[in-house]
Write a protein that holds these residues in place. Structure first.
Motif, PDB file in Angstrom:
ATOM      1  N   UNK A 109      58.818  35.178  55.279  1.00  0.00           N
ATOM      2  CA  UNK A 109      57.531  35.870  55.144  1.00  0.00           C
ATOM      3  C   UNK A 109      57.557  36.673  53.846  1.00  0.00           C
ATOM      4  N   UNK A 110      56.615  36.398  52.974  1.00  0.00           N
ATOM      5  CA  UNK A 110      56.569  37.098  51.691  1.00  0.00           C
ATOM      6  C   UNK A 110      55.160  37.517  51.335  1.00  0.00           C
ATOM      7  N   UNK A 111      55.041  38.626  50.649  1.00  0.00           N
ATOM      8  CA  UNK A 111      53.730  39.210  50.408  1.00  0.00           C
ATOM      9  C   UNK A 111      52.937  38.489  49.322  1.00  0.00           C
ATOM     10  N   UNK A 112      51.635  38.655  49.379  1.00  0.00           N
ATOM     11  CA  UNK A 112      50.717  38.042  48.432  1.00  0.00           C
ATOM     12  C   UNK A 112      50.987  38.571  47.028  1.00  0.00           C
ATOM     13  N   UNK A 113      51.188  37.655  46.091  1.00  0.00           N
ATOM     14  CA  UNK A 113      51.482  38.060  44.719  1.00  0.00           C
ATOM     15  C   UNK A 113      50.205  38.429  43.974  1.00  0.00           C
ATOM     16  N   UNK A 114      50.295  39.501  43.199  1.00  0.00           N
ATOM     17  CA  UNK A 114      49.177  39.932  42.366  1.00  0.00           C
ATOM     18  C   UNK A 114      49.279  39.221  41.015  1.00  0.00           C
ATOM     19  N   UNK A 115      49.094  37.920  41.079  1.00  0.00           N
ATOM     20  CA  UNK A 115      49.279  37.087  39.893  1.00  0.00           C
ATOM     21  C   UNK A 115      48.437  35.831  40.025  1.00  0.00           C
ATOM     22  N   UNK A 116      48.321  35.104  38.931  1.00  0.00           N
ATOM     23  CA  UNK A 116      47.630  33.822  38.949  1.00  0.00           C
ATOM     24  C   UNK A 116      46.215  33.899  39.466  1.00  0.00           C
ATOM     25  N   UNK A 117      45.896  33.053  40.450  1.00  0.00           N
ATOM     26  CA  UNK A 117      44.531  32.939  40.943  1.00  0.00           C
ATOM     27  C   UNK A 117      44.054  34.192  41.684  1.00  0.00           C
ATOM     28  N   UNK A 118      44.973  34.951  42.254  1.00  0.00           N
ATOM     29  CA  UNK A 118      44.568  36.191  42.925  1.00  0.00           C
ATOM     30  C   UNK A 118      43.909  37.145  41.933  1.00  0.00           C
ATOM     31  N   UNK A 119      44.487  37.217  40.743  1.00  0.00           N
ATOM     32  CA  UNK A 119      43.926  38.081  39.699  1.00  0.00           C
ATOM     33  C   UNK A 119      42.729  37.417  39.038  1.00  0.00           C
ATOM     34  N   UNK A 120      42.868  36.137  38.701  1.00  0.00           N
ATOM     35  CA  UNK A 120      41.800  35.431  37.983  1.00  0.00           C
ATOM     36  C   UNK A 120      40.490  35.410  38.759  1.00  0.00           C
ATOM     37  N   UNK A 121      40.595  35.316  40.087  1.00  0.00           N
ATOM     38  CA  UNK A 121      39.398  35.197  40.921  1.00  0.00           C
ATOM     39  C   UNK A 121      39.126  36.419  41.798  1.00  0.00           C
ATOM     40  N   UNK A 122      39.820  37.534  41.507  1.00  0.00           N
ATOM     41  CA  UNK A 122      39.607  38.793  42.249  1.00  0.00           C
ATOM     42  C   UNK A 122      39.685  38.586  43.763  1.00  0.00           C
ATOM     43  N   UNK A 123      40.780  37.969  44.201  1.00  0.00           N
ATOM     44  CA  UNK A 123      40.912  37.598  45.611  1.00  0.00           C
ATOM     45  C   UNK A 123      41.637  38.631  46.467  1.00  0.00           C
ATOM     46  N   UNK A 124      42.176  39.661  45.846  1.00  0.00           N
ATOM     47  CA  UNK A 124      43.018  40.587  46.607  1.00  0.00           C
ATOM     48  C   UNK A 124      42.274  41.208  47.787  1.00  0.00           C
TER      49      UNK A 124
END
Length: 349
Positions: free
Chosen positions: A207-222
């Motif tokens: 189990x690993x946490x959601x990375x604040x990188x790639x598509x999460x940042x590019x598409x404001x998915x956090x």
């Protein structure tokens, strides 16, 4: 609870001792940036991952030379867990044959799409390939949303079954199969079921946490993907029960030992720490290139990495400790940054 062999305490300890003796115990190799099997909505490697081949990627003969040169300096493990899908690369099968011939372990992260039948699974098992398989949820509709395409989740579920039929799972207290589980709003309702399945089948639940990188940042998915505090607490209880203690994702030995070689043959490290994993802080990578396997020997690159890392921890220790003072519940890519930093400091004592 079983340990995933490549991330086990024993493997980590062995590789740290080997590194301290001046050996190159591990290589983290990015085989390719190609990934056509899925288009994950939180991919940390966009735009570097593509649906076609990338010109100038490292060729097989260079990979073979790097592996055999590192073998002369104590190579024990290869990890391929970043960028594209390793099984989609034309070098993959040549690599696993070479590693088996030379008694070198392999750990790979895979979306499983190219484990298409029993024969492939049996060949992977036969060649001692340790696998971290993407498996956020057993809910096909939600998993397809995560994977970015319809009809992909069922392929991964089939790959799971083929691997188990081939004999993947627990070997005494170790396992050669792990499930990569990222808690998001799309997966949170099904994670308990996945963890239970792991427990019943000798699989390590990573189990690993959601990375604040790639598509999460590019598409404001956090904001749309992140889980609530209550959901985090509930999942932590499940993880702790499974782990039989306080759950934290294990440390990947290749963060601390050996070299990271990207898909163009560059030797890269995290700019601030000199560590091999560019994603271990769960943010967009900030790297520095220390050389290239086409121009430098493996051992000279190893010396450059050790020298650069030592300078980082000598001159920027306060900054490193501050940047790694992050609150993790389940751990990031390759473990808890605080624990990783402590291990590096012990090496310099």
């Amino acid at each position: 609870m079983v340990e995933y062999l490549p991330w086990s305490k024993k493997t980590l300890g062995d590789l740290l001792v080997s590194q301290k003796e001046g050996n190159i115990p591990a290589l983290d190799i990015e085989l390719t940036g190609k990934c056509t099997g899925a288009c994950c909505i939180y991919c940390d490697s966009k735009p570097y991952v593509r649906s076609c081949g990338i010109k100038g990627e490292i060729d097989w003969f260079t990979i073979k030379k790097v592996v055999l040169d590192a073998k002369k300096h104590g190579l024990k493990w290869i990890y391929t867990c970043g960028l594209g899908e390793p099984m989609e690369d034309e070098k993959f099968w040549n690599l696993i044959y070479l590693l088996r011939e030379n008694d070198i372990g392999l750990s790979m992260f895979s979306n499983g799409v190219f484990i298409k039948d029993r024969y492939v699974a049996q060949e992977l098992k036969k060649h001692n390939v340790n696998i971290i398989l993407k498996m956020d949820t057993f809910n096909e509709e939600k998993f397809d949303k995560i994977l970015g395409r319809k009809g992909i989740a069922c392929k991964i579920f089939a790959a799971r079954d083929y691997l188990l039929e081939a004999g993947y799972g627990v070997r005494e207290s170790y396992t050669d199969l792990a499930f990569s589980i990222v808690p998001t709003q799309l997966s949170i309702d099904g994670i308990a079921e996945v963890v239970k399945f792991c427990e019943e089948n000798g699989i390590f639940a990573s189990i690993g946490e959601l990375e604040q990188a790639g598509e999460v940042i590019n598409n404001n998915l956090n904001d749309t993907l992140s889980i609530s505090e209550n959901e985090i607490k509930e999942l932590k209880t499940i993880a702790d029960s499974y782990f039989q203690g306080s759950y934290m994702r294990p440390i990947c030995p290749c963060i601390l030992t050996g070299l990271h070689i990207d898909n163009f043959g560059n030797c890269v490290v995290d700019k601030d720490t000199g560590l091999n994993c560019k994603w271990f802080l769960l943010k967009n990578p900030c790297t520095i290139m220390l050389g290239n396997v086409h121009d430098d020997s493996v051992f000279s690159l190893f010396e450059k990495v050790n020298s650069y890392r030592k300078d980082c921890f000598k001159n920027n220790l306060n900054l490193i400790q501050l940047s790694c003072n992050v609150s993790y519940t389940f751990g990031g890519c390759g473990g808890n940054p605080k624990d990783i930093i402590e291990l590096v400091l012990k090496q310099y004592e």
